[in-house]
Design an enzyme around this catalytic site. Structure first.
Site, PDB file in Angstrom:
ATOM      1  N   GLU A 582     -52.406 -52.130  -1.470  1.00 37.94           N
ATOM      2  CA  GLU A 582     -53.360 -53.258  -2.148  1.00 37.94           C
ATOM      3  C   GLU A 582     -53.042 -54.747  -1.558  1.00 37.94           C
ATOM      4  OE1 GLU A 582     -55.987 -52.458  -3.706  1.00 37.94           O
ATOM      5  OE2 GLU A 582     -55.271 -50.248  -3.527  1.00 37.94           O
ATOM      6  N   ASP A 638     -53.128 -47.571   4.736  1.00 39.24           N
ATOM      7  CA  ASP A 638     -52.256 -46.886   4.556  1.00 39.24           C
ATOM      8  C   ASP A 638     -50.908 -46.703   5.319  1.00 39.24           C
ATOM      9  OD1 ASP A 638     -53.658 -45.499   2.563  1.00 39.24           O
ATOM     10  OD2 ASP A 638     -54.830 -44.281   3.811  1.00 39.24           O
TER      11      ASP A 638
END
Length: 732
Positions: A582, A638
């Site tokens: 995030e 990721d």
């Protein structure tokens, strides 16, 4: 005496002239004066004894080191939460799979099915809410809490709902002026009916309208008008055969609704058929997203007055004013519109229908409302809708609907309408100060690792590096729940505008109106607080661009992703990688074409191209597909999230003692870190979301791990295997 024996005699052979050496250098050897052969044997024996002594010392040291390693290395965590986690890992993984060739199956496969960590956690959070809602000691009489509990129990009272039958819905239809199907049609004012549907029933048959922050700074509240959400899964490019089957199933459903409401079968058939015709025409008016992006027409800024001229069939000011009371709207009120062409064509179709088929247009609007309200009706309506959804999923080759017990639906409804109350109860139960403090400490370590990594990125030049570091410093973080969810006075607010009864449908409608009013009120605050996009018991973290804030709800920071008593490897690998992911959303703009003029564009593009090729080379499960370009930003997050979390974990190991591990799992702490990261991604591949910006779950595991040399080192993967390719991409 010093230098003499116990009889006071001079030792033999002692030098009389020198007293400068150490005492033992001045003494004769013990064997002095003995035969030479005996001296050689004794010397050999002495060397053997010395060797044996050294060997014994080394052996003892080895045993000691083994003892120290076993007792000072990672200790097994045998607390109840760790044993529960161990059971989950053992149940979800398939250890017969080689981790170097298929780590997704190694971590996620379960009896030929894939476990779903997020789905399981969401269900566990709902069970916790259920226990709170069914505990009479959780709430106080006379408070807003009491209404939340009363609503939940009325939802669970299926006997009363069954006894009411279609009566509550018939009453709603009569309040709207009736309809021609049942022969009780009294009057029809199109805009009056539309205004009631939008403001009193939360139903938008021709378009969606809602409040949101303005897409551009300063992000002030604005009304946005979007395309409608259709009840049937139509697509722009759909096979004619599938399209015809979908229409037939939906027609059967509408006929069933009309019959349940006492309509004449012939009239029901006519009105249902024309309702589907209206839906099909509206669907044809939609401009595909790709076309609007190509024409740079994702959003339009217009006033209510301008929209009235473009789409005159709708009384925009009247309908929007009723829906967004207590806002004070005027013809000059700015709106954000997603698809102007659709609204023009929609208005023209409505004008034609009003001239030729007014009663059919009324039936179309009411049939749509019945579908919206069906969850609050008796089992005949609910079962009709469930069968429709099940058949449509079969036609579109989607997995069948999962079992959804009544309690789960009632928990969801209670959570939607009484979120402040249930948020406070949930956070008090599941996210106490100790958990929150541990989560904030983890986040701080992850953020520090990101700042350190930013200093080493080769494609960011110094000016941009300072700017992005400032953005990280200024970033706000909310952990667990918003402040208002923790205030008991808000949790126990009276909800004085909610009237429960006389039947469950009326209770739901009263809650719908109250919720809409609260949302509008929150937007009208002079300094509006950040509006959470998920409930505190939700399982999705996100980054809010308007508020420059990352949000991690309490429902996410739960086992199996986080617990203060877990091994640090688990918390860093699972929750830590989510936090880092995030945080990297803050830098999405830099990765877009032209988004970083001060960057080394060539180095950045090479790294992105490398990442796209890296993912393209990974094997996909049968029946799944993905777009490397549309998933590139999430793939980058990721990969970077895993690298940052591992860096933070490695630093934590150096600075802190007492790491633990899960017993009987045969994974060292570093391996457990990667296993915990994979656990976050465990879920079935989904074909439902064609616009999903994430790669399929197996690629979200294999992509980052195979790009991490430390993974291959700790699992000893041979070079050239799936998880240890010959080259790696250096983006972060």
């Amino acid at each position: 005496m010093e230098g003499g024996d116990k009889n006071g005699q001079e030792p033999r052979g002692q030098s009389q002239a020198s007293g400068t050496g150490p005492p033992w250098s001045q003494e004769s050897s013990p064997e002095e004066g003995l035969p030479t052969e005996w001296s050689r044997d004794w010397s050999l024996t002495r060397r053997v004894l010395l060797a044996v002594s050294l060997f014994s010392l080394l052996l003892g040291s080895s045993v000691l080191w083994v003892y120290i390693f076993r007792n000072c290395g990672p200790r097994p965590c045998e607390t109840p939460v760790c044993l529960d986690l161990l059971a989950q890992y053992q149940a979800s993984g398939n250890t017969s799979e080689a981790p170097c060739t298929d780590f997704f199956s190694f971590a996620c496969e379960r009896a030929k099915r894939i476990s779903n960590s997020f789905q399981a956690l969401a269900k566990e959070n709902k069970k916790r809410l259920k226990r709170l809602l069914e505990d009479p000691e959780s709430w106080h009489q006379g408070s807003g809490e009491e209404k939340a509990f009363q609503f939940y129990h009325s939802c669970m009272d299926t006997d009363a709902i069954e006894a009411a039958g279609a009566g509550p819905l018939t009453q709603v239809i009569e309040e709207l002026g009736g309809w021609h199907i049942s022969g009780n049609w009294t009057s029809f004012d199109f805009n009056q009916t539309l205004r009631l549907l939008m403001s009193q029933y939360g139903h938008f048959p021709f378009f969606k309208a809602y409040l949101r922050p303005h897409p551009a700074s300063p992000h002030t509240p604005v009304i946005q008008i979007d395309q409608p959400e259709f009840d049937i899964p139509l697509k722009q490019e759909q096979e004619q055969k599938i399209y015809a089957q979908i229409v037939r199933e939906y027609l059967t459903y509408l006929n069933r609704l009309g019959t349940l409401l006492g309509g004449d079968p012939i009239k029901v058939q006519q009105h249902a058929s024309l309702s589907i015709t209206i839906t099909s025409q509206l669907f044809q008016f939609l401009s595909p997203l790709e076309q609007r992006e190509a024409r740079d027409k994702l959003f339009h800024m217009v006033t209510i007055n301008q929209l009235q001229e473009m789409a005159p069939a709708i009384d925009w000011l009247s309908c929007l004013q009723a829906t967004f009371t207590p806002m004070s709207l005027s013809p000059s009120q700015p709106l954000v519109v997603q698809d102007l062409d659709y609204l023009r064509n929609m208005s023209q179709l409505i004008e034609e229908m009003l001239l030729k088929h007014r009663d059919f247009l009324q039936s179309h609007m009411i049939l749509g409302l019945v579908g919206t309200l069906s969850p609050a009706l008796d089992s005949k309506f609910r079962e009709a809708r469930r069968e429709l959804r099940q058949k449509l999923r079969e036609l579109t080759e989607r997995p069948p609907l999962p079992d959804h017990p009544r309690w789960a639906k009632c928990v969801e409804e209670a959570g939607t309408f009484f979120e402040p109350t249930l948020a406070a109860l949930f956070v008090h139960e599941a996210f106490g100060p100790g958990i929150r403090s541990a989560a904030m400490e983890l986040f701080t370590e992850i953020k520090d690792a990101l700042v350190t990594r930013l200093r080493r990125l080769p494609w960011i030049r110094e000016e941009t590096r300072k700017e992005v570091q400032n953005r990280v410093t200024q970033l706000q973080v909310t952990m667990g729940a918003p402040d208002w969810a923790l205030k008991r006075e808000l949790a126990r607010q009276e909800y004085s505008d909610i009237q429960l009864g006389p039947n469950f449908l009326q209770s739901v409608l009263s809650c719908v109106r109250s919720l809409r009013a609260r949302k509008v009120w929150s937007f009208l605050q002079p300094l509006p607080r950040h509006r959470w996009l998920v409930s505190p018991w939700g399982v999705n973290a996100y980054y809010s661009i308007p508020d420059h804030e990352v949000v991690f709800p309490a429902g996410l920071l739960q086992p199996p992703f986080f617990h203060p008593d877990y091994p640090r490897a688990v918390n860093f690998g699972a929750a830590g990688s989510i936090m880092a992911h995030e945080l990297l959303h803050v830098f999405y703009q830099l990765l877009l074409p032209g988004g970083c003029p001060d960057c080394d564009t060539r180095a950045l593009q090479e790294a992105l191209l490398c990442l796209e090729r890296h993912y393209a080379a990974l094997p996909l499960p049968s029946g799944t597909s993905f777009s490397g370009s549309s998933t590139l930003l999430e793939n980058a997050a990721d990969v970077g999230g895993l690298a940052i979390a591992f860096q933070a974990y490695s630093k934590s190991l150096l600075q802190n003692r007492g790491e633990t591990k899960l017993p009987n799992l045969d994974l060292n702490p570093h391996q457990l870190f990667f296993r915990s990261y994979a656990q976050v991604m465990c879920r079935e591949p989904s074909a439902e979301h064609s616009q999903d910006t994430h790669s399929p779950p197996s690629l979200r595991v294999h992509g980052p791990l195979s790009n991490t040399p430390d993974f291959a080192r700790h699992f000893r993967c041979p070079r050239g295997t799936l998880m240890n390719p010959s080259s790696h991409c250096q983006l972060w």
